[in-house]
Design a protein around this motif. Structure first.
Motif, PDB file in Angstrom:
ATOM      1  N   ASP A 143     -13.127 -36.417 -38.438  1.00  0.00           N
ATOM      2  CA  ASP A 143     -11.741 -36.047 -38.736  1.00  0.00           C
ATOM      3  C   ASP A 143     -11.666 -35.070 -39.911  1.00  0.00           C
ATOM      4  OD1 ASP A 143     -10.966 -37.758 -36.722  1.00  0.00           O
ATOM      5  OD2 ASP A 143     -10.408 -39.400 -38.057  1.00  0.00           O
ATOM      6  N   LEU A 189      -0.070 -36.423 -46.693  1.00  0.00           N
ATOM      7  CA  LEU A 189      -0.881 -37.298 -45.853  1.00  0.00           C
ATOM      8  C   LEU A 189      -1.617 -38.335 -46.696  1.00  0.00           C
ATOM      9  CD1 LEU A 189      -2.518 -34.572 -43.555  1.00  0.00           C
ATOM     10  CD2 LEU A 189      -0.292 -35.696 -43.296  1.00  0.00           C
ATOM     11  N   SER A 190      -1.953 -39.430 -46.083  1.00  0.00           N
ATOM     12  CA  SER A 190      -2.798 -40.427 -46.743  1.00  0.00           C
ATOM     13  C   SER A 190      -4.270 -40.126 -46.487  1.00  0.00           C
ATOM     14  CB  SER A 190      -2.457 -41.824 -46.229  1.00  0.00           C
ATOM     15  OG  SER A 190      -2.608 -41.892 -44.819  1.00  0.00           O
ATOM     16  N   GLU A 191      -4.553 -39.334 -45.447  1.00  0.00           N
ATOM     17  CA  GLU A 191      -5.910 -38.930 -45.110  1.00  0.00           C
ATOM     18  C   GLU A 191      -5.831 -37.585 -44.394  1.00  0.00           C
ATOM     19  OE1 GLU A 191      -5.914 -41.578 -41.006  1.00  0.00           O
ATOM     20  OE2 GLU A 191      -6.757 -42.394 -42.846  1.00  0.00           O
ATOM     21  N   GLN A 248       0.237 -40.666 -37.557  1.00  0.00           N
ATOM     22  CA  GLN A 248       0.007 -41.816 -38.429  1.00  0.00           C
ATOM     23  C   GLN A 248      -0.732 -41.451 -39.720  1.00  0.00           C
ATOM     24  OE1 GLN A 248      -2.476 -44.794 -36.642  1.00  0.00           O
ATOM     25  NE2 GLN A 248      -4.022 -43.347 -35.956  1.00  0.00           N
ATOM     26  N   ALA A 249      -1.278 -40.233 -39.803  1.00  0.00           N
ATOM     27  CA  ALA A 249      -1.937 -39.815 -41.044  1.00  0.00           C
ATOM     28  C   ALA A 249      -0.937 -39.507 -42.146  1.00  0.00           C
ATOM     29  CB  ALA A 249      -2.811 -38.589 -40.790  1.00  0.00           C
ATOM     30  N   PRO A 260     -14.152 -41.005 -39.496  1.00  0.00           N
ATOM     31  CA  PRO A 260     -13.536 -40.274 -40.615  1.00  0.00           C
ATOM     32  C   PRO A 260     -14.260 -38.975 -40.941  1.00  0.00           C
ATOM     33  CG  PRO A 260     -13.702 -42.614 -41.126  1.00  0.00           C
ATOM     34  CD  PRO A 260     -14.477 -42.392 -39.866  1.00  0.00           C
ATOM     35  N   ARG A 320       1.602 -40.055 -45.056  1.00  0.00           N
ATOM     36  CA  ARG A 320       1.614 -41.114 -46.063  1.00  0.00           C
ATOM     37  C   ARG A 320       2.712 -42.147 -45.773  1.00  0.00           C
ATOM     38  NH1 ARG A 320       1.495 -39.255 -52.180  1.00  0.00           N
ATOM     39  NH2 ARG A 320      -0.628 -38.732 -51.484  1.00  0.00           N
ATOM     40  N   THR A 341      -9.062 -39.388 -34.637  1.00  0.00           N
ATOM     41  CA  THR A 341      -8.466 -40.709 -34.820  1.00  0.00           C
ATOM     42  C   THR A 341      -6.945 -40.632 -34.716  1.00  0.00           C
ATOM     43  OG1 THR A 341     -10.281 -41.325 -36.291  1.00  0.00           O
ATOM     44  CG2 THR A 341      -8.300 -42.697 -36.368  1.00  0.00           C
ATOM     45  N   GLN A 392     -13.286 -43.088 -33.238  1.00  0.00           N
ATOM     46  CA  GLN A 392     -12.825 -43.080 -34.627  1.00  0.00           C
ATOM     47  C   GLN A 392     -14.002 -42.771 -35.537  1.00  0.00           C
ATOM     48  OE1 GLN A 392     -10.208 -46.339 -35.873  1.00  0.00           O
ATOM     49  NE2 GLN A 392     -10.050 -47.000 -33.733  1.00  0.00           N
ATOM     50  N   SER A 430      -5.785 -34.753 -41.739  1.00  0.00           N
ATOM     51  CA  SER A 430      -5.530 -34.776 -40.302  1.00  0.00           C
ATOM     52  C   SER A 430      -6.030 -33.483 -39.672  1.00  0.00           C
ATOM     53  CB  SER A 430      -4.033 -34.937 -40.011  1.00  0.00           C
ATOM     54  OG  SER A 430      -3.775 -34.767 -38.628  1.00  0.00           O
TER      55      SER A 430
END
Length: 529
Positions: free
Chosen positions: A461, A162-164, A130-131, A458, A133, A446, A456, A166
């Protein structure tokens, strides 16, 4: 020639020929070989040998080139660029008809991820990735699949954005969910992809010769061009034989009807060293895990810390099951980092009951509670952890005046409750992606499907993602220590035991790459009858 053919049909000749195969018993039948949807361990054993992903795990547990010969990561950790081998091919050629095999391209990996995030039929692996994008928006049907952050930049270049950050992306890319899928072949199967031998097209070191209710048979692929050296003549995986015949996998192994089997330490000690030999595998960490459900008192770090500060695995004494040894780390002792032995540098909370009482009092006041509501600790039935659970009940009652229920659950139901998040506290083995500290700690990242704690953070992560791309072992180890320190300080889980695993092998079996999360047969060979 006729006489030779007849002789080879005789039972003795068949036995000698069969003995060269590597034989193993699986507990369950293989019902699907669709990489994007098959999650059963038995299916994954087969898939990891029929296919080859961007990366593979080597014998030391470290990631190595697979279909991708190299990769780079951007400075912000959000863009991964993979350069594919130009000689990688699918097993669809026919030399007799002068039909060359189809090349494996970046588009094959793009199509795999489009299948994972299909809003009509989402893959069970979607949560792990899910990370990527726009993954959530594509999965919800709010954006087209073309907007997913997985793109082909030509035939040989794959880009994942990625949006964040991983922390486990590279590990996941070595798993079965991210294996490539040829779109043309997939559509030709008319919705039966991965359901029969004729509806599977792989790019790995083995080809599927047959697959039925009795066994899965794999033979070397004549078109494989990757880095794995294929020595194994064939693999026979018997499916459900032990259960149906009223025997066990171990008994079948002792009778010489299979070539290797997982073993306990007692079985390893009793094994006939002239007929068999034992190889230690990576050990498993068992931990007390708290489910951080929103609204639950265990979502409060103070409550978890108080409970953790009264746990001392070294005081369990004879209550400790056989094969278990106390540990203070969430990382297995057998873990390696960049080919070197890894030793955790994180500090455990330790046994501090006075501090625990103060922390619990403050936490309950903050939550406006006089005591914890009904809270249950669940244990798997086969592990023999009942005395440990009873001892913890007693300690929490004496030191914290908190009454915790204890429930011993059958293994299948225990696993189902973990995966569904239907528990408050559990003593469970921790999963891992490869035998590395990042793979062990990544189960608390996460979105990871193995993250039964629901943790969770950030910051955690990000640190773990940085450890994956650290320039050397020293820096990677330091980042891993920080990550584990965060988990221990927040009492996300309390390490209790480490359990050494063993693989029993028939004499003459060499080169088998056996791990709890994978079995690679390419380098294996078996001599003798």
């Amino acid at each position: 020639m006729l006489l030779a053919t007849v002789l080879c049909l005789l039972p003795g000749c068949r036995g000698r020929e069969k003995s060269q195969s590597i034989r193993m018993d699986l507990q369950q039948r293989v019902t699907s070989l669709d990489p994007q949807f098959a999650t059963a361990w038995e299916s994954q054993v087969v898939l990891m040998n029929l296919f080859e992903g961007l990366l593979i795990r080597g014998e030391d547990g470290e990631l190595a080139p697979g279909a991708a010969r190299e990769y780079t990561v951007s400075a912000d950790g959000l863009t991964y660029t993979f350069q594919l081998r130009q000689d990688g091919v699918w097993r669809d050629g026919d030399p007799g008809k002068d039909i060359p095999p189809t090349p494996v391209t970046a588009a094959d990996f793009v199509f795999s991820f489009h299948r994972i995030f299909d809003p009509e039929v989402p893959s069970p692996w979607a949560g792990d990735f899910q990370a990527i994008r726009n993954a959530r928006e594509v999965l919800a049907g709010e954006l087209p699949k073309s907007q997913l952050g997985v793109r082909a930049r030509g035939d040989d270049t794959l880009e994942i954005t990625l949006s964040e950050p991983s922390p486990v992306l590279l590990e996941l890319l070595a798993g079965t969910g991210a294996l490539p899928c040829n779109e043309t072949f997939f559509r030709s199967t008319r919705a039966r992809y991965g359901q029969a031998a004729s509806h599977i097209l792989g790019n790995g070191p083995f080809a599927l010769q047959s697959w039925d209710d009795e066994a899965v048979v794999m033979v070397p692929s004549g078109s494989y061009t990757g880095t794995q050296q294929v020595l194994c003549p064939s693999v026979v995986l018997y499916t459900g034989r032990a259960k149906e015949k009223g025997t066990t996998e171990w008994q079948l192994f002792l009778e010489g009807r299979s070539d290797f089997c997982a073993a306990t330490s007692q079985q390893a000690r009793e094994l006939d060293q002239e007929r068999f030999h034992i190889a230690p595998t990576e050990d498993t960490v068992w931990a007390l895990v708290f489910r951080q459900e929103e609204g639950s008192p265990l979502a409060d770090a103070g409550v978890r810390r108080a409970l953790a500060l009264t746990v001392d695995a070294g005081s369990f004494g004879e209550r400790t099951p056989e094969d278990f040894l106390p540990t203070t780390s969430l990382v297995p002792r057998s873990a390696t980092l960049m080919g070197e032995e890894y030793q955790s540098g994180a500090s455990p909370l330790g046994f501090r009951p006075d501090e625990a009482r103060e922390v619990m009092t403050e936490a309950l006041a903050r939550l406006e509670l006089e005591a914890l509501p009904k809270t249950t600790l669940i244990l798997p039935g086969s592990a023999g952890l009942g005395p440990v659970g009873g001892y913890l009940q007693k300690v929490w009652q004496q030191e914290l005046r908190q009454f915790i229920n204890l429930e011993i659950v059958e293994d299948d139901a225990f696993q189902q409750r973990l995966e569904a998040g239907e528990f408050e506290m559990a003593i469970t083995p921790l999963g891992s992606e490869g035998n590395t500290p990042m793979g062990a700690l990544g189960v608390f990242a996460t979105g990871n499907s193995r993250n039964v704690a629901g943790h969770q953070d950030p910051g955690f992560d990000l640190l773990l993602a940085q450890s994956q791309t650290a320039p050397d072992a020293r820096q990677a180890a330091a980042l891993c220590d920080q990550c584990e320190g965060m988990l221990l300080e927040q009492a996300v889980a309390v390490p209790l035991f480490t359990q050494q695993g063993y693989c029993a092998m028939a004499a003459g079996l060499e080169g088998l790459d056996y791990r709890s999360d994978r079995i690679l047969f390419a380098g294996a060979s078996r001599t003798g009858g």
